[in-house]
Scaffold this motif. Structure first.
Motif, PDB file in Angstrom:
ATOM      1  N   GLY A   1      27.691  51.160  82.471  1.00 50.93           N
ATOM      2  CA  GLY A   1      26.692  50.915  83.941  1.00 50.93           C
ATOM      3  C   GLY A   1      26.377  52.314  84.413  1.00 50.93           C
TER       4      GLY A   1
ATOM      5  N   THR B   1      20.909  49.936  84.416  1.00 57.14           N
ATOM      6  CA  THR B   1      18.720  48.912  85.106  1.00 57.14           C
ATOM      7  C   THR B   1      18.138  50.185  84.971  1.00 57.14           C
ATOM      8  OG1 THR B   1      20.389  48.042  86.834  1.00 57.14           O
ATOM      9  CG2 THR B   1      18.150  48.848  87.486  1.00 57.14           C
TER      10      THR B   1
ATOM     11  N   SER C   1      26.254  43.112  84.038  1.00 54.43           N
ATOM     12  CA  SER C   1      27.299  43.817  85.091  1.00 54.43           C
ATOM     13  C   SER C   1      28.747  44.250  84.317  1.00 54.43           C
ATOM     14  CB  SER C   1      27.331  43.043  86.437  1.00 54.43           C
ATOM     15  OG  SER C   1      27.938  41.803  86.237  1.00 54.43           O
TER      16      SER C   1
END
Length: 368
Positions: A247, A252, A265
């Motif tokens: 995470g 990203t 996610s």
């Protein structure tokens, strides 16, 4: 945390989304497209503009060339069917066979297939044999592969260079794989091997390391050892995976930096292996337990700068430091997830040296 079982009863769209996530967790460069997430509306979210990202000037020419080849494969859509585990296993078997051939050309070693504690393993020794103080040391390697593939050549490509560079015997564990064997089957296998090795080696002379899923499994196995009251290993290495779900920013930014969409996610919670793990299980996710982390041995974290795992690794390192545990973090700018399976890269060779020196510094040494 909602667990998603990988079964034939899942809707096709859900299967594709999950499989794409699994694919990207294991080898993001060849990832198939995921659905683009809806634009977030929270006030702290930054909308990223379309911006060219030059390749790192700190990386080697060899890494630059390899990055270009992998990026081209991503754009061409090469890779296995992300909804077909059997096809993924065939693809990665060929991929790992190729990487192992490269490793063996550069790093000759002696390999023996056997069983330890009833678990299939490969014992890897330096070509010249284990000598001197290293005869009293051993490393346990836990391979990557999303917990679904990587046995055999996928494990050996992580073990052969380390045995050759460190001069230490490496026992690489062919633990049971998901989806057939979900959590905690792999942890059980590692515990069995560790218990058997304790009959031959002092715990402080045993190191454990792994990459990607193997890095996560290394943290899980360490947590299991501690919760069972077994003597702790001398040191461990979490490479490209650790005791936290993936995470943070790198889930990203790391993905965008290698030309693929962000990770899902859930950070890997829907992996078939983890579908039976509770969110509050300190063995499955030891990074959430400060009390358990305080008992961890010295830990080395290592990854590429464009690895989606960087945020999890750096957070785990900070939590270990806060708990008073020695924890080192080494990042290779411009490099990608599990980059050191390419043994001809200068960065890979540097990484092997970092790993070897870390274990040499800690195995069989009195705590400072």
């Amino acid at each position: 945390m909602r667990m998603i079982p990988l079964t034939r009863h899942m809707r096709p769209a859900a299967m594709r989304r999950l499989a794409a996530g699994l694919w990207m967790l294991s080898f993001p460069f060849l990832a198939l497209a995921q659905e683009t997430p809806a634009a977030a509306t929270s006030p702290e979210t930054v909308a990223l503009p379309a911006t060219p990202l030059p390749y790192s000037g700190f990386a080697s020419p060899e890494a630059r060339a390899q990055f270009a080849r992998m990026l081209a494969e991503t754009r061409e859509g090469k890779g296995p069917n992300p909804a077909d585990v059997a096809d993924q296993r065939r693809f990665y078997q060929r991929y790992n066979d190729d990487r192992l051939a490269e490793a063996e050309r550069r790093y000759p070693a002696k390999v023996e297939a056997t069983r330890i504690g009833g678990v299939p393993v490969h014992v890897v020794d330096p070509q010249a044999g284990v000598q001197g103080d290293n005869a009293r040391r051993v490393l346990i390697n836990l391979h990557g592969g999303a917990f679904m593939w990587g046995s055999g050549s996928g494990a050996l490509v992580e073990a052969v260079p380390i045995a050759a560079v460190s001069g230490i015997r490496v026992v690489t564990v062919d633990y049971r794989l998901a989806p057939e064997h979900p959590y905690p089957a792999a942890v059980d296998d590692v515990e069995a091997v560790y218990r058997a090795l304790l009959e031959q080696y002092p715990a402080g002379n045993i190191g454990i390391y792994g990459c990607s899923a193997g890095g996560m499994l290394t943290a899980q196995a360490t947590a299991r050892i501690l919760t069972r009251g077994l003597p702790r290993p001398g040191a461990v290495g979490n490479f490209c995976g650790t005791g936290l779900l993936f995470g943070g920013d790198s889930a990203t930014l790391g993905q965008l930096a290698v030309g693929v969409p962000p990770l899902q996610s859930d950070g890997g919670a829907s992996l078939p292996y983890l579908r039976t793990a509770r969110a509050d299980d300190p063995v499955a996710y030891p990074g959430q337990s400060p009390e358990l982390l305080a008992k961890f041995p010295p830990t080395l974290f290592l990854a590429g700068g464009r690895d989606f795992a960087v945020s999890a690794l750096s957070t785990m390192q900070r939590r270990l430091l806060a708990a008073g545990v020695e924890a080192d973090l080494v990042l290779f700018d411009g490099l990608w997830h599990a980059f050191f399976v390419y043994p001809d890269l200068p960065e890979s060779q540097e990484a092997y040296g970092v790993i070897a020196r870390f274990f040499d510094r800690h195995l069989g040494r009195e705590p400072r």
